[in-house]
Design an enzyme around this catalytic site. Structure first.
Site, PDB file in Angstrom:
ATOM      1  N   THR A 134       0.833  -1.206   0.000  1.00 52.58           N
ATOM      2  CA  THR A 134       0.000   0.000   0.000  1.00 52.58           C
ATOM      3  C   THR A 134       0.868   1.257   0.000  1.00 52.58           C
ATOM      4  O   THR A 134       1.873   1.311   0.701  1.00 52.58           O
ATOM      5  CB  THR A 134      -0.878  -0.020   1.268  1.00 52.58           C
ATOM      6  OG1 THR A 134      -1.852  -1.020   1.107  1.00 52.58           O
ATOM      7  CG2 THR A 134      -1.567   1.302   1.515  1.00 52.58           C
ATOM      8  N   VAL A 147     -13.554  -3.380   2.488  1.00 49.96           N
ATOM      9  CA  VAL A 147     -12.822  -2.132   2.641  1.00 49.96           C
ATOM     10  C   VAL A 147     -11.803  -2.341   3.755  1.00 49.96           C
ATOM     11  O   VAL A 147     -12.138  -2.862   4.817  1.00 49.96           O
ATOM     12  CB  VAL A 147     -13.788  -0.979   2.988  1.00 49.96           C
ATOM     13  CG1 VAL A 147     -13.021   0.286   3.323  1.00 49.96           C
ATOM     14  CG2 VAL A 147     -14.742  -0.732   1.819  1.00 49.96           C
ATOM     15  N   LEU A 153      -2.017  -5.918   7.070  1.00 48.15           N
ATOM     16  CA  LEU A 153      -3.377  -6.434   7.246  1.00 48.15           C
ATOM     17  C   LEU A 153      -4.309  -5.367   7.829  1.00 48.15           C
ATOM     18  O   LEU A 153      -4.285  -5.075   9.027  1.00 48.15           O
ATOM     19  CB  LEU A 153      -3.375  -7.665   8.154  1.00 48.15           C
ATOM     20  CG  LEU A 153      -4.748  -8.342   8.224  1.00 48.15           C
ATOM     21  CD1 LEU A 153      -5.119  -9.001   6.905  1.00 48.15           C
ATOM     22  CD2 LEU A 153      -4.798  -9.351   9.358  1.00 48.15           C
ATOM     23  N   GLY A 154      -5.143  -4.805   6.966  1.00 47.79           N
ATOM     24  CA  GLY A 154      -6.023  -3.705   7.359  1.00 47.79           C
ATOM     25  C   GLY A 154      -6.986  -4.069   8.468  1.00 47.79           C
ATOM     26  O   GLY A 154      -7.322  -3.233   9.309  1.00 47.79           O
TER      27      GLY A 154
END
Ligand code: ASP
Length: 311
Positions: free
Chosen positions: A164, A193, A217-218
């Site tokens: 990202t 999301v 890892l969001g």
């Protein structure tokens, strides 16, 4: 307040994008303009498979992009989630901040807004990303009746690398802006999301205390509000190092107690970039070996450094 410009970024961003941003800061460009232009360059980079064009698609083969932008002078923020078919999600996110009384637009509403502001359309699926998706699907389909839930759970047993786009820019006036842009986790469920467009989770910025952005890892960063926690700890007087290490300890606990069954494991990781109000920088992660880049006004090119991984 005059200050020395500085750019803090993830290591996967090309040196020339950061060096070009510093050149512009030296000539007086604002933190916001430089953060946006670095993010746009990364979104166009076809070799960057977790951001913009050529990002990894979701389980249906569609590229859904998340991005956020925050201005530390005003605490204004803009974000888009699950946006399809536009070249620069970061610019759409910044325009949400500038033109609407909202912070986050998702899916069809985000696309509608992008059309209304004249954002450039682009098919974001590259042949390479499409081929990788087809290969992954072929490896996980067991029955032609398999639904998207089943396929996502199987496909995510093997993770693609995360990179990202994270950039935090401080300009000569002492303003800080942070920008985050991503295609999220490869083979995600449609509409998933991550932390990147969630202000407080993957991005937070306040000139008075500092800024933080996340990669990895969001789901973990979201569950503890990682970015805002780092900035709030600095607000409470913690040093940048102490704040970054404390947030990473919490993330490690979360990842450590998770299991493959709930789709998080020790193989997952999170890295957080942190800048304090004075422009000092650092990066912290739940695993060793990750790197980041920093460039000050005195450097001709960014320097690459190793993250701190607290015990
Ligand atoms: N943080 C991003 C997300 O969870 C993924 C990444 O960093 O690659 O969407």
């Amino acid at each position: 307040m005059a200050s020395a410009p500085v750019i803090l970024a993830n290591a996967e961003i090309r040196d020339e994008f950061i060096a070009d941003g510093m050149q512009r800061l030296r000539r007086g460009a604002s933190a916001g303009d430089v953060a946006e232009s670095i993010a746009c360059a990364v979104e166009d980079d076809p070799d960057e498979h977790t951001v913009g064009y050529s990002g990894w698609p979701n389980i249906l083969g569609e590229v859904e992009l998340d991005a956020s932008f925050m201005d530390g002078a005003t605490l204004r923020a803009g974000a888009v989630a699950a946006l399809k078919g536009f070249r620069h999600p970061i610019s759409v996110a910044r325009q949400v901040m500038l033109r609407l009384p909202h912070v986050l637009l998702a899916g069809e509403g985000a696309a509608r807004f992008a059309i209304e502001i004249g954002a450039e359309r682009r098919d974001m699926l590259s042949p390479e990303a499409q081929a990788a998706w087809q290969q992954r699907i072929a490896a996980v389909v067991e029955d032609e009746e398999d639904d998207a839930i089943t396929l996502t759970v199987r496909a995510l047993r093997e993770r693609r690398g995360s990179d990202t786009m994270n950039v935090i820019v401080r300009d000569a006036a002492g303003n800080i802006c942070s920008a985050v842009s991503t295609s999220g986790i490869a083979w995600k469920y449609p509409g998933r999301v991550g932390d990147s467009p969630i202000i407080g989770a993957g991005n937070y910025c306040d000139n008075r205390y500092g800024a933080a952005t996340c990669m990895g890892l969001g789901e973990a960063a979201m569950r503890i509000g990682a970015a805002v926690q780092a900035v709030m700890l600095m607000r409470l007087g913690w040093s940048l190092e102490a704040a970054g290490c404390e947030v990473v300890r919490q993330l490690s606990e979360l990842l450590g107690e998770s299991t493959a069954e709930n789709h998080m494991s020790r193989a997952d990781w999170v890295r957080i970039l942190v800048m304090d109000a004075a422009g000092n920088v650092g990066a912290f992660a739940t695993r060793l070996g990750l790197r980041y880049k920093v460039q000050t006004a005195d450097d001709s090119y960014p320097l690459t450094r190793e993250v701190v991984c607290p015990a």
